[in-house]
Scaffold this motif. Structure first.
Motif, mmCIF file in Angstrom:
data_model
loop_
_atom_site.group_PDB
_atom_site.id
_atom_site.type_symbol
_atom_site.label_atom_id
_atom_site.label_comp_id
_atom_site.label_asym_id
_atom_site.label_seq_id
_atom_site.Cartn_x
_atom_site.Cartn_y
_atom_site.Cartn_z
ATOM 1 N N TYR A 13 44.344 30.958 38.994
ATOM 2 C CA TYR A 13 43.310 30.454 39.900
ATOM 3 C C TYR A 13 42.178 31.462 40.090
ATOM 4 C CZ TYR A 13 46.999 27.113 40.913
ATOM 5 O OH TYR A 13 47.976 26.156 40.795
ATOM 6 N N PRO A 16 38.882 30.749 37.237
ATOM 7 C CA PRO A 16 37.749 29.861 37.552
ATOM 8 C C PRO A 16 36.825 30.440 38.618
ATOM 9 C CG PRO A 16 39.776 28.601 37.427
ATOM 10 C CD PRO A 16 40.168 30.047 37.400
ATOM 11 N N ALA A 17 37.405 31.119 39.613
ATOM 12 C CA ALA A 17 36.582 31.732 40.658
ATOM 13 C C ALA A 17 35.708 32.841 40.081
ATOM 14 C CB ALA A 17 37.470 32.281 41.772
ATOM 15 N N ILE A 19 34.702 33.055 36.924
ATOM 16 C CA ILE A 19 33.687 32.415 36.080
ATOM 17 C C ILE A 19 32.549 31.888 36.936
ATOM 18 C CG2 ILE A 19 33.232 30.478 34.535
ATOM 19 C CD1 ILE A 19 36.107 30.799 33.500
ATOM 20 N N SER A 20 32.910 31.246 38.056
ATOM 21 C CA SER A 20 31.892 30.710 38.961
ATOM 22 C C SER A 20 31.030 31.819 39.539
ATOM 23 C CB SER A 20 32.569 29.925 40.092
ATOM 24 O OG SER A 20 31.638 29.472 41.032
ATOM 25 N N GLY A 21 31.669 32.927 39.942
ATOM 26 C CA GLY A 21 30.917 34.042 40.496
ATOM 27 C C GLY A 21 29.989 34.672 39.474
ATOM 28 N N GLU A 22 30.476 34.817 38.240
ATOM 29 C CA GLU A 22 29.661 35.411 37.185
ATOM 30 C C GLU A 22 28.494 34.489 36.832
ATOM 31 O OE1 GLU A 22 28.990 36.752 32.828
ATOM 32 O OE2 GLU A 22 29.658 34.812 33.545
ATOM 33 N N PHE A 23 28.763 33.189 36.837
ATOM 34 C CA PHE A 23 27.731 32.207 36.512
ATOM 35 C C PHE A 23 26.637 32.212 37.582
ATOM 36 C CE2 PHE A 23 26.050 27.833 36.180
ATOM 37 C CZ PHE A 23 25.758 27.810 34.831
ATOM 38 N N LYS A 24 27.046 32.267 38.847
ATOM 39 C CA LYS A 24 26.075 32.272 39.939
ATOM 40 C C LYS A 24 25.245 33.552 39.945
ATOM 41 C CE LYS A 24 28.790 29.295 43.004
ATOM 42 N NZ LYS A 24 29.583 29.219 44.268
ATOM 43 N N THR A 34 19.955 27.149 36.071
ATOM 44 C CA THR A 34 20.727 26.934 34.849
ATOM 45 C C THR A 34 19.882 26.489 33.659
ATOM 46 O OG1 THR A 34 21.204 24.670 35.590
ATOM 47 C CG2 THR A 34 22.829 26.367 36.121
ATOM 48 N N GLY A 118 32.090 31.146 30.868
ATOM 49 C CA GLY A 118 30.645 31.042 31.051
ATOM 50 C C GLY A 118 29.951 30.469 29.833
ATOM 51 N N ILE A 121 30.477 26.669 29.585
ATOM 52 C CA ILE A 121 29.621 25.939 30.520
ATOM 53 C C ILE A 121 28.195 25.851 29.986
ATOM 54 C CG2 ILE A 121 28.585 25.992 32.823
ATOM 55 C CD1 ILE A 121 31.163 27.267 33.838
#
Length: 264
Positions: A13, A16-17, A19-24, A34, A118, A121
């Motif tokens: 878990y 995904p967190a 990946i989301s943080g790196e993407f943001k 984006t 990343g 996505i």
């Protein structure tokens, strides 16, 4: 050897967190967010299309449909974009996370997984954008596009296997990143993306069969451009090569683990 992979499942878990943080963080303070992830490959495709199609009059052989060459170009760049982003970012991934690796004890295998997430996505955003653009030329998504799933899996296998190895080597020799910039540029032109395979001489065509990206890009072309079911047996060679690269990379990753942080 593969014991270091067990924490990945136990802490699944977290990935995904991360990946989301790196993407943001990559789109922070950006006005268009984006869109930057699709504008660069689309701009590159537009330049090639302008030069080759409008200036040199290049057309896609065997197809009279308007805009066929543009669709061919976009399909190839979509496949190549995923491969080059994973490899390109993986070369420097351990250097990018050097401060975290030195201060916090956590499974290092998370880093390539975050890079991979990343990239996937970004590639999905690019594919959706390409699908919308080519629809204006009468090329609509069909069920045959599902063949892109195994092709994408093969790209991931090749790119991650190669990327982890290069990322580790780049820790001990920073010339690796510079060399790979040149290699990826040459590799791009050795892949039928802006040209078709039938434009090449038989001797060059045989040489390009050693390029594992040729059959993978071919599946993208078959599905997106020609709307036909690809020949999946062509993926046997890149799958075999990718498997070897992945196993070798994980072995090097396992053996060099104690020395990586010290070298950073």
């Amino acid at each position: 050897m593969f014991a270091f992979l067990l924490p990945v499942w136990r802490n699944r878990y977290f990935i995904p967190a991360a990946i989301s943080g790196e993407f943001k963080s990559r789109v922070a303070r950006s006005k268009i967010g984006t869109l930057w992830f699709v504008l660069q490959p689309l701009a590159m495709a537009a330049v090639y299309l302008l030069v080759l199609s409008e200036v040199l009059g290049a057309k896609l052989g065997g197809m009279d449909q308007k805009g066929a060459y543009a669709v061919y170009l976009l399909a190839g760049i979509t496949a190549w974009g995923l491969f080059s982003e994973i490899v390109g970012r993986s070369v420097n991934m351990f250097l990018e996370y050097a401060n975290i690796l030195k201060k916090i004890r956590f499974p290092r295998i998370y880093i390539p997984l975050v890079i991979l997430g990343g990239a996937l996505i970004n590639n999905l955003l690019l594919l959706v954008t390409v699908a919308c653009l080519i629809a204006f030329n009468g090329f609509y998504p069909h069920l045959v596009w599902l063949s892109l799933i195994p092709a994408t899996a093969v790209i991931v296998l090749l790119a991650v296997g190669l990327g982890i190895m290069l990322g580790i080597l780049n820790i001990f020799s920073r010339d690796v990143a510079q060399v790979m910039t040149v290699v990826l540029n040459v590799w791009f032109w050795l892949t039928p993306i802006v040209y078709t395979s039938d434009m090449l001489s038989p001797k060059i065509g045989q040489f390009l069969q050693f390029n594992p990206m040729v059959p993978v890009v071919g599946i993208y072309h078959d599905a997106i451009v020609y709307n036909r079911m690809p020949h999946f047996e062509t993926l046997l060679y890149p799958i075999a090569l990718g498997t070897v690269l992945m196993c070798l990379s994980l072995f090097i990753f396992w053996r060099s683990g104690p020395d990586m942080v010290d070298a950073l």
